[in-house]
Motif scaffolding. Sequence first.
Motif, mmCIF file in Angstrom:
data_model
loop_
_atom_site.group_PDB
_atom_site.id
_atom_site.type_symbol
_atom_site.label_atom_id
_atom_site.label_comp_id
_atom_site.label_asym_id
_atom_site.label_seq_id
_atom_site.Cartn_x
_atom_site.Cartn_y
_atom_site.Cartn_z
ATOM 1 N N PRO A 1 0.820 -1.206 0.000
ATOM 2 C CA PRO A 1 0.000 0.000 0.000
ATOM 3 C C PRO A 1 0.851 1.252 0.000
ATOM 4 O O PRO A 1 0.501 2.254 -0.588
ATOM 5 C CB PRO A 1 -0.823 -0.128 1.284
ATOM 6 C CG PRO A 1 0.004 -1.012 2.186
ATOM 7 C CD PRO A 1 0.675 -1.965 1.275
ATOM 8 N N ALA A 2 1.989 1.206 0.702
ATOM 9 C CA ALA A 2 2.853 2.395 0.783
ATOM 10 C C ALA A 2 3.383 2.779 -0.576
ATOM 11 O O ALA A 2 3.469 3.956 -0.924
ATOM 12 C CB ALA A 2 4.003 2.131 1.744
ATOM 13 N N ALA A 3 3.755 1.790 -1.396
ATOM 14 C CA ALA A 3 4.283 2.072 -2.735
ATOM 15 C C ALA A 3 3.233 2.728 -3.601
ATOM 16 O O ALA A 3 3.495 3.676 -4.327
ATOM 17 C CB ALA A 3 4.771 0.781 -3.384
ATOM 18 N N GLY B 1 -7.630 23.331 3.289
ATOM 19 C CA GLY B 1 -6.913 22.992 4.517
ATOM 20 C C GLY B 1 -6.541 21.530 4.491
ATOM 21 O O GLY B 1 -6.143 20.984 3.458
ATOM 22 N N ASN B 2 -6.682 20.842 5.633
ATOM 23 C CA ASN B 2 -6.454 19.389 5.659
ATOM 24 C C ASN B 2 -7.636 18.705 4.980
ATOM 25 O O ASN B 2 -8.795 19.008 5.270
ATOM 26 C CB ASN B 2 -6.325 18.896 7.100
ATOM 27 C CG ASN B 2 -5.083 19.432 7.780
ATOM 28 O OD1 ASN B 2 -4.047 19.622 7.152
ATOM 29 N ND2 ASN B 2 -5.179 19.667 9.084
ATOM 30 N N VAL B 3 -7.324 17.790 4.057
ATOM 31 C CA VAL B 3 -8.384 17.166 3.282
ATOM 32 C C VAL B 3 -8.063 15.689 3.036
ATOM 33 O O VAL B 3 -6.896 15.305 2.904
ATOM 34 C CB VAL B 3 -8.583 17.901 1.926
ATOM 35 C CG1 VAL B 3 -7.336 17.856 1.088
ATOM 36 C CG2 VAL B 3 -9.760 17.333 1.165
ATOM 37 N N VAL B 4 -9.133 14.876 3.015
ATOM 38 C CA VAL B 4 -9.016 13.460 2.657
ATOM 39 C C VAL B 4 -9.971 13.204 1.491
ATOM 40 O O VAL B 4 -11.097 13.727 1.475
ATOM 41 C CB VAL B 4 -9.375 12.543 3.848
ATOM 42 C CG1 VAL B 4 -9.480 11.081 3.388
ATOM 43 C CG2 VAL B 4 -8.331 12.653 4.947
ATOM 44 N N MET B 5 -9.517 12.421 0.499
ATOM 45 C CA MET B 5 -10.380 12.019 -0.604
ATOM 46 C C MET B 5 -10.445 10.500 -0.649
ATOM 47 O O MET B 5 -9.420 9.819 -0.465
ATOM 48 C CB MET B 5 -9.840 12.557 -1.940
ATOM 49 C CG MET B 5 -9.866 14.060 -2.052
ATOM 50 S SD MET B 5 -9.326 14.609 -3.688
ATOM 51 C CE MET B 5 -9.291 16.384 -3.440
ATOM 52 N N VAL B 6 -11.641 10.007 -0.897
ATOM 53 C CA VAL B 6 -11.845 8.552 -0.982
ATOM 54 C C VAL B 6 -12.478 8.241 -2.332
ATOM 55 O O VAL B 6 -13.448 8.896 -2.750
ATOM 56 C CB VAL B 6 -12.756 8.051 0.162
ATOM 57 C CG1 VAL B 6 -12.968 6.540 0.031
ATOM 58 C CG2 VAL B 6 -12.162 8.391 1.523
ATOM 59 N N GLY C 1 -7.344 16.928 11.533
ATOM 60 C CA GLY C 1 -6.350 15.881 11.332
ATOM 61 C C GLY C 1 -7.021 14.678 10.713
ATOM 62 O O GLY C 1 -8.239 14.648 10.507
ATOM 63 N N PHE C 2 -6.197 13.672 10.342
ATOM 64 C CA PHE C 2 -6.776 12.466 9.742
ATOM 65 C C PHE C 2 -5.990 11.252 10.212
ATOM 66 O O PHE C 2 -4.791 11.336 10.518
ATOM 67 C CB PHE C 2 -6.801 12.545 8.212
ATOM 68 C CG PHE C 2 -5.588 13.185 7.610
ATOM 69 C CD1 PHE C 2 -4.424 12.462 7.394
ATOM 70 C CD2 PHE C 2 -5.602 14.536 7.273
ATOM 71 C CE1 PHE C 2 -3.314 13.054 6.841
ATOM 72 C CE2 PHE C 2 -4.492 15.128 6.722
ATOM 73 C CZ PHE C 2 -3.336 14.395 6.499
ATOM 74 N N ASN C 3 -6.668 10.129 10.291
ATOM 75 C CA ASN C 3 -6.029 8.890 10.735
ATOM 76 C C ASN C 3 -6.076 7.841 9.631
ATOM 77 O O ASN C 3 -6.235 6.656 9.880
ATOM 78 C CB ASN C 3 -6.727 8.363 12.007
ATOM 79 C CG ASN C 3 -8.203 8.113 11.786
ATOM 80 O OD1 ASN C 3 -8.842 8.847 11.058
ATOM 81 N ND2 ASN C 3 -8.748 7.070 12.407
ATOM 82 N N SER C 4 -5.958 8.294 8.384
ATOM 83 C CA SER C 4 -5.934 7.398 7.227
ATOM 84 C C SER C 4 -4.861 7.869 6.264
ATOM 85 O O SER C 4 -4.467 9.041 6.271
ATOM 86 C CB SER C 4 -7.301 7.362 6.529
ATOM 87 O OG SER C 4 -7.691 8.679 6.158
ATOM 88 N N SER C 5 -4.394 6.955 5.442
ATOM 89 C CA SER C 5 -3.341 7.249 4.475
ATOM 90 C C SER C 5 -3.769 6.804 3.087
ATOM 91 O O SER C 5 -4.679 5.968 2.933
ATOM 92 C CB SER C 5 -2.040 6.531 4.863
ATOM 93 O OG SER C 5 -1.634 6.900 6.162
#
Length: 429
Positions: free
Chosen positions: A25-27, A352-357, A375-379
Amino acid sequence: MKKLTTRSFKIIAVLLALILFIQMPAAYAASLSELKKERSQLEAEKKMLNKSLEQKTNEIQTNQNRQQKIISQLEQIGAKINAKNQEIEVVELDIEIANEEISILEDEIKELQDKIKKRDELLRERARAIQSSGTVSYLDVLLGANSFVDFIDRFSAVSTLMDADRQIMREQKEDQEKLEVQKVELLKKKESLEANKAKLQKLMASLKEQKREKNQLVAELEKEEAKLRAQKTSLKEEYDDKVELSKEVEEKFLKEQARLAEIARQKALEAKRNKKKNNSNVSSSGNLPTVAAGTWTRPAAGRFTSGFGSRDIGPIGSKNHLGIDIANSIGTPVVAAADGVVSYAGTMNGYGNVVMVTHSIEGQIFTTTYAHLSGFNSSVGDVVSKGQQIARLGNTGNSTGPHLHFEIHVGEWNGSRSNAVNPLRYISL
């Protein structure tokens, strides 16, 4: 049998893809994040290059305008030079005529001088004749007459001689005065013509110097224009290279998004198969929102404060609000609105801080956006389920108070957000 084998092969391929995704997943995250960063950097470079190209175009236009202005001035100077040449030709012709008149006058002067010389000799001869006869005067000649008739003859002769002498002296004086006047007038005329010619020649020299300077300036401007055009060509080539590179990066980015979307679709199918039928309306502990039945659920608990579409922003007018706002205290859990894969987690301009799914729902790709987070707790690359916490509500970016800004896009998220739709079409508050 053949149909069963093909189906089995497809299932195995999907499972292998899922295993690879879980192992690396990191790659994948790094790849998508780096592509997004590279794409943004290329766009910034293209914008700068385009600005430089516009500046060079303006500089070339300014240069050409200056050249045109100087060429127009050169044409005016050329016309003046032609006019002065004509004036000089006229003056030179006048000087030539004056020289011919002076030459004729000199011949006339010579003739007058010969006449004066002859008269001088005649007068001297008369003087010598008078001196050689002693003190004899015209009166003695008259008194020496033998008769009245002789007296009359002598008186007539003396009168004739005296008139001749007076005429000779008068003509002598007039010729000398005439000679002097003509010489003075012609010399003045010639001097005036020569002075006018000198003045015209000086003006002509000034005009030629102006023309030389203007031609030199045009040559320098043409050299500068050639340099500017070379710079513009170089910038255009660099810009074209960036465009090609941008296309390649965009293609890679879209492929990576599509790959993640496919993974999200596969995981969504897997999650659906694993869900229990009685899990359709479960409340989460703490401040988590109630997970709704069906495909979608609300992303955060709180008060609905702003809807989708145009909204008034005070005296400056209105703007298009491409999502909905849910207000609550900072730190309130934010959950995934549907099953999917995190495709972006970081900061982004006014968000600002944003997460997209990214989600794959019944063959259709969706992208949800969760903005102004504390903040967010997902990568990137995380597989998330509907109702799973991915971030915390906040007040970052262009925000006027703690709230979640939530968007739904049909397809992949694009910079212009042209595919944003009203979230209330899919979720209930």
